[in-house]
Motif scaffolding. Structure first.
Motif, PDB file in Angstrom:
ATOM      1  N   LYS A  95       0.832  -1.103   0.147  1.00 57.83           N
ATOM      2  CA  LYS A  95       0.042   0.078  -0.165  1.00 57.83           C
ATOM      3  C   LYS A  95       0.901   1.323  -0.103  1.00 57.83           C
ATOM      4  CE  LYS A  95      -3.811   2.295   2.506  1.00 57.83           C
ATOM      5  NZ  LYS A  95      -4.531   2.204   3.778  1.00 57.83           N
ATOM      6  N   GLY A  96       1.720   1.411   0.655  1.00 57.82           N
ATOM      7  CA  GLY A  96       2.562   2.771   1.092  1.00 57.82           C
ATOM      8  C   GLY A  96       3.932   2.430   0.438  1.00 57.82           C
ATOM      9  N   HIS A  97       4.501   1.140   0.251  1.00 57.54           N
ATOM     10  CA  HIS A  97       5.653   1.053  -0.772  1.00 57.54           C
ATOM     11  C   HIS A  97       5.454  -0.285  -1.407  1.00 57.54           C
ATOM     12  CE1 HIS A  97       6.698  -0.882   3.273  1.00 57.54           C
ATOM     13  NE2 HIS A  97       7.348  -1.794   2.374  1.00 57.54           N
ATOM     14  N   HIS A  98       6.391  -0.473  -2.220  1.00 59.44           N
ATOM     15  CA  HIS A  98       7.043  -1.846  -3.068  1.00 59.44           C
ATOM     16  C   HIS A  98       8.199  -2.290  -2.724  1.00 59.44           C
ATOM     17  CE1 HIS A  98       3.096  -0.501  -4.748  1.00 59.44           C
ATOM     18  NE2 HIS A  98       3.782   0.606  -5.520  1.00 59.44           N
ATOM     19  N   TRP A  99       8.310  -3.798  -2.715  1.00 64.73           N
ATOM     20  CA  TRP A  99       9.906  -4.050  -2.844  1.00 64.73           C
ATOM     21  C   TRP A  99      10.069  -4.668  -4.258  1.00 64.73           C
ATOM     22  CZ3 TRP A  99      13.818  -3.735   0.285  1.00 64.73           C
ATOM     23  CH2 TRP A  99      13.873  -3.430   1.427  1.00 64.73           C
ATOM     24  N   ILE A 100      11.313  -4.059  -4.884  1.00 65.47           N
ATOM     25  CA  ILE A 100      11.460  -4.802  -6.273  1.00 65.47           C
ATOM     26  C   ILE A 100      12.927  -5.434  -6.176  1.00 65.47           C
ATOM     27  CG2 ILE A 100      12.164  -3.899  -8.664  1.00 65.47           C
ATOM     28  CD1 ILE A 100      10.417  -1.586  -8.322  1.00 65.47           C
ATOM     29  N   THR A 101      13.070  -6.567  -6.672  1.00 66.16           N
ATOM     30  CA  THR A 101      14.110  -7.280  -6.919  1.00 66.16           C
ATOM     31  C   THR A 101      14.740  -7.706  -8.236  1.00 66.16           C
ATOM     32  OG1 THR A 101      14.150  -8.306  -4.434  1.00 66.16           O
ATOM     33  CG2 THR A 101      15.508  -9.266  -6.286  1.00 66.16           C
ATOM     34  N   VAL A 102      15.586  -7.414  -8.717  1.00 69.16           N
ATOM     35  CA  VAL A 102      16.233  -7.843 -10.051  1.00 69.16           C
ATOM     36  C   VAL A 102      17.171  -8.639 -10.068  1.00 69.16           C
ATOM     37  CG1 VAL A 102      17.124  -6.700 -12.066  1.00 69.16           C
ATOM     38  CG2 VAL A 102      15.670  -5.425 -10.673  1.00 69.16           C
ATOM     39  N   VAL A 103      16.913  -9.815 -10.998  1.00 67.70           N
ATOM     40  CA  VAL A 103      17.792 -11.191 -11.060  1.00 67.70           C
ATOM     41  C   VAL A 103      18.246 -11.205 -12.365  1.00 67.70           C
ATOM     42  CG1 VAL A 103      16.481 -12.159  -9.031  1.00 67.70           C
ATOM     43  CG2 VAL A 103      15.572 -12.646 -11.496  1.00 67.70           C
TER      44      VAL A 103
END
Length: 291
Positions: A16-24
């Motif tokens: 809701k307030g933030h996202h987590w992004i991971t790049v592989v």
């Protein structure tokens, strides 16, 4: 200098307030991991950073509604076609990461890996047409208001029952505005008896109430059946009047929303299907037109 990979996968755990992004990368090794505030400036900054990591980025996320709207809109505006990961296969895939010393990995990593390993199990997320988006927003708002209206009616009826149960039993306040208009002015047996049937009929008719005589007759009959004044009656009557006015306002707004929905539906190429879904939802919520 580290060679730029031809392709990476960006997994997004939507919040809701933030996202987590991971790049592989192609071997599943994490190249980049970051918390992203759900705001356009931060999303744009992260978008640029991710796009700089490879020639091609496959975006994948676990939610396509609500808090994901701004993120999806930003990706669509920059020519990106994200993919949606969900369902039993994703749940099973996620379980495979437990018990392997990876408990500290964010869900975004699992999403990225699922998109990398099982791309055919993901679903492309098309940019929603304006009409579809507008329908989604207005139907959600209308349904929420309908639920609030039902709660308010129940509160008003409970309050009225505490001082004038005979009147509460005399009307279905969910179906007609007339009894609500009555309660906005008169809520106690004594007040209704003092008005009398003819004067109360005129008072209701002046305010545009249909079947004013019938409503006045029922109200006076109920008032004659109760001589006792209940303790706390004056305050309860004031609160009943306030709630009745609030419900009337909700009825007006719901009618306005219905008109707006019909207007939007008239522009939709699949209006009959969407209308059927809408009416089914409307029936399920037991909301009926006031009037």
């Amino acid at each position: 200098m580290t060679q730029r990979p031809p392709q990476v996968w960006a997994g997004i755990d939507v919040g809701k307030g933030h996202h987590w992004i991971t790049v592989v990368d192609a071997d599943g090794d994490p190249l980049w991991n970051r918390k992203v505030i759900n705001s356009e400036p931060d999303i744009l900054t992260v978008f640029g950073e991710v796009m700089d990591t490879a020639d091609h980025v496959t975006w994948a996320l676990d939610l396509v509604e609500g808090p994901a709207a701004l993120l999806l809109g930003t990706l669509a505006n920059h020519g990106q076609s994200p993919r949606y990961v969900t369902g039993s296969k994703f749940a099973a895939f996620k379980k495979s990461f437990s018990g392997q010393g990876k408990s500290d990995l964010k869900d975004s990593y699992v999403i990225a890996e699922f998109a990398r390993c099982l791309r055919r199990q993901t679903v492309p997320v098309p940019a929603p047409p304006r009409i579809t988006k507008e329908l989604t927003l207005i139907l959600s708002h209308r349904n929420g208001l309908s639920v609030e209206r039902t709660r308010t009616i129940n509160r008003m009826r409970a309050m009225l029952t505490s001082i004038f149960p005979e009147l509460e039993r005399s009307f279905d306040f969910a179906r007609s505005d007339g009894p609500l208009v009555l309660l906005s002015g008169y809520q106690t047996p004594a007040a209704i008896r003092r008005m009398g049937e003819s004067r109360l009929t005129a008072w209701l008719a002046k305010r545009g109430v249909r079947k004013a005589a019938t409503i006045a007759e029922k109200a006076v009959t109920a008032a004659k059946a109760q001589d006792s004044a209940i303790s706390g009656e004056d305050l309860a009557a004031e609160l009943v009047a306030e709630l009745a006015q609030k419900i009337t306002q909700m009825n007006v707004r719901l009618k306005e929303l219905e008109s707006k929905i019909k207007e939007i539906l008239s522009q939709h190429p699949q209006a009959p299907i969407v209308l059927w879904v809408w009416l089914s939802s409307r029936e399920a919520l037991s909301w009926e037109n006031a009037g």
